[in-house]
Design an enzyme around this catalytic site. Structure first.
Site, PDB file in Angstrom:
ATOM      1  N   LYS A   1      -0.023  15.018  -8.760  1.00 60.09           N
ATOM      2  CA  LYS A   1       0.742  13.795  -8.785  1.00 60.09           C
ATOM      3  C   LYS A   1       1.782  13.766 -10.200  1.00 60.09           C
ATOM      4  CE  LYS A   1      -2.568  10.280  -7.738  1.00 60.09           C
ATOM      5  NZ  LYS A   1      -3.035   9.008  -8.045  1.00 60.09           N
TER       6      LYS A   1
ATOM      7  N   LYS B   1       0.418  13.591 -13.133  1.00 58.78           N
ATOM      8  CA  LYS B   1      -0.078  12.442 -14.035  1.00 58.78           C
ATOM      9  C   LYS B   1      -1.293  13.186 -14.690  1.00 58.78           C
ATOM     10  CE  LYS B   1       0.021   7.669 -12.910  1.00 58.78           C
ATOM     11  NZ  LYS B   1      -0.628   6.565 -12.394  1.00 58.78           N
TER      12      LYS B   1
HETATM   13  N1  C2G Z   1      -1.607  -2.009 -11.000  1.00 63.57           N
HETATM   14  C1  C2G Z   1      -1.234  -3.392 -11.220  1.00 63.57           C
HETATM   15  N2  C2G Z   1      -0.600  -3.893 -12.333  1.00 63.57           N
HETATM   16  C2  C2G Z   1      -0.413  -3.149 -13.252  1.00 63.57           C
HETATM   17  C3  C2G Z   1      -0.535  -1.839 -13.170  1.00 63.57           C
HETATM   18  C4  C2G Z   1      -1.184  -1.124 -12.175  1.00 63.57           C
HETATM   19  O1  C2G Z   1      -1.796  -4.029 -10.128  1.00 63.57           O
HETATM   20  N3  C2G Z   1       0.076  -3.622 -14.315  1.00 63.57           N
HETATM   21  C5  C2G Z   1      -2.381  -1.541  -9.793  1.00 63.57           C
HETATM   22  C6  C2G Z   1      -1.362  -0.454  -9.096  1.00 63.57           C
HETATM   23  O2  C2G Z   1      -0.211  -1.113  -8.293  1.00 63.57           O
HETATM   24  C7  C2G Z   1      -2.335   0.362  -8.315  1.00 63.57           C
HETATM   25  C8  C2G Z   1      -3.508   0.261  -8.892  1.00 63.57           C
HETATM   26  O3  C2G Z   1      -3.293  -0.876 -10.077  1.00 63.57           O
HETATM   27  O4  C2G Z   1      -2.437  -0.148  -7.040  1.00 63.57           O
HETATM   28  C9  C2G Z   1      -3.769   1.525  -9.808  1.00 63.57           C
HETATM   29  O5  C2G Z   1      -2.650   1.869 -10.664  1.00 63.57           O
HETATM   30  P1  C2G Z   1      -2.629   3.640 -11.008  1.00 63.57           P
HETATM   31  O6  C2G Z   1      -3.669   3.973 -11.725  1.00 63.57           O
HETATM   32  O7  C2G Z   1      -1.294   3.461 -11.722  1.00 63.57           O
HETATM   33  O8  C2G Z   1      -2.633   4.341  -9.719  1.00 63.57           O
HETATM   34  P2  C2G Z   1      -1.567   5.385  -9.122  1.00 63.57           P
HETATM   35  O9  C2G Z   1      -1.728   6.515  -9.785  1.00 63.57           O
HETATM   36  O10 C2G Z   1      -0.431   4.733  -8.685  1.00 63.57           O
HETATM   37  O11 C2G Z   1      -2.281   5.974  -7.680  1.00 63.57           O
HETATM   38  O12 C2G Z   1      -2.679   7.355  -3.410  1.00 63.57           O
HETATM   39  C10 C2G Z   1      -2.194   6.368  -4.004  1.00 63.57           C
HETATM   40  C11 C2G Z   1      -2.517   6.620  -5.532  1.00 63.57           C
HETATM   41  O13 C2G Z   1      -3.794   7.241  -5.751  1.00 63.57           O
HETATM   42  C12 C2G Z   1      -2.082   5.527  -6.503  1.00 63.57           C
END
Ligand code: C2G
Length: 154
Positions: free
Chosen positions: A46, A48
């Site tokens: 990803k 990340k």
């Molecule tokens: N999130 C949120 N508010 C924030 C930050 C994050 O609601 N201020 C939510 C994101 O929208 C997501 C979840 O927390 O639904 C996890 O965020 P991440 O760890 O950034 O996930 P990501 O890397 O985007 O992974 O297959 C889908 C991916 O695995 C999503």
């Protein structure tokens, strides 16, 4: 009456209030919440870089009272298989992914929830790295100058 099962996916690095609020709202959508936590290998795909390793992130998520089960997220294309395997009723995720997983509507309900404003793991990482970029000697010097000013004022 069969249980309503919810699934979501995420990295959840540097667990913060945005993650907690999301899990709380997800748990209210049904009876059982399954969280697929992205593995370190998958996060590399990803693009990340996480600070907290997978095992610890999965343990933290499993300890959250809103969460019933944690599974590993290893690839982009496992979602349809997961929905079938775990009899998922609702796939839900933050609206930063709005529309990206509509293809799942063939198999279950798809919901995008409003993200929590003002907090993100990326932001936290930036603050940490700017803090660690500060040279300790500069901090020491700053304190000495402040002390001299204080002494002068007394
Ligand atoms: N999130 C949120 N508010 C924030 C930050 C994050 O609601 N201020 C939510 C994101 O929208 C997501 C979840 O927390 O639904 C996890 O965020 P991440 O760890 O950034 O996930 P990501 O890397 O985007 O992974 O297959 C889908 C991916 O695995 C999503």
């Amino acid at each position: 009456m069969s249980k309503k099962v919810i699934i979501t996916y995420g990295t959840f690095d540097l667990f913060h209030i945005g993650h907690l609020e999301l899990l709380k709202r997800l748990s209210k959508l049904g009876d059982e919440l399954i969280v697929a936590v992205s593995t370190d290998k998958f996060n590399e795909k990803k693009g990340k870089k996480t600070i907290i390793p997978y095992k610890q992130r999965a343990k933290i998520i499993k300890a959250i009272k809103y969460v019933d089960k944690v599974i590993p997220e290893k690839s982009w294309d496992q979602k349809v298989k997961d929905v079938k395997k775990h009899n998922i009723d609702v796939f839900a995720i933050g609206n930063d992914w709005e529309g990206k997983f509509d293809f799942l509507k063939e198999h279950c309900e798809v919901v995008y929830l409003q993200r929590t404003h003002g907090v993100s793991s990326t932001k936290l990482k930036k603050s940490l790295s700017s803090l660690s970029a500060i040279n300790p000697d500069d901090i020491k010097m700053a304190f000495e100058i402040l002390k001299r000013i204080k002494d002068d004022l007394e």
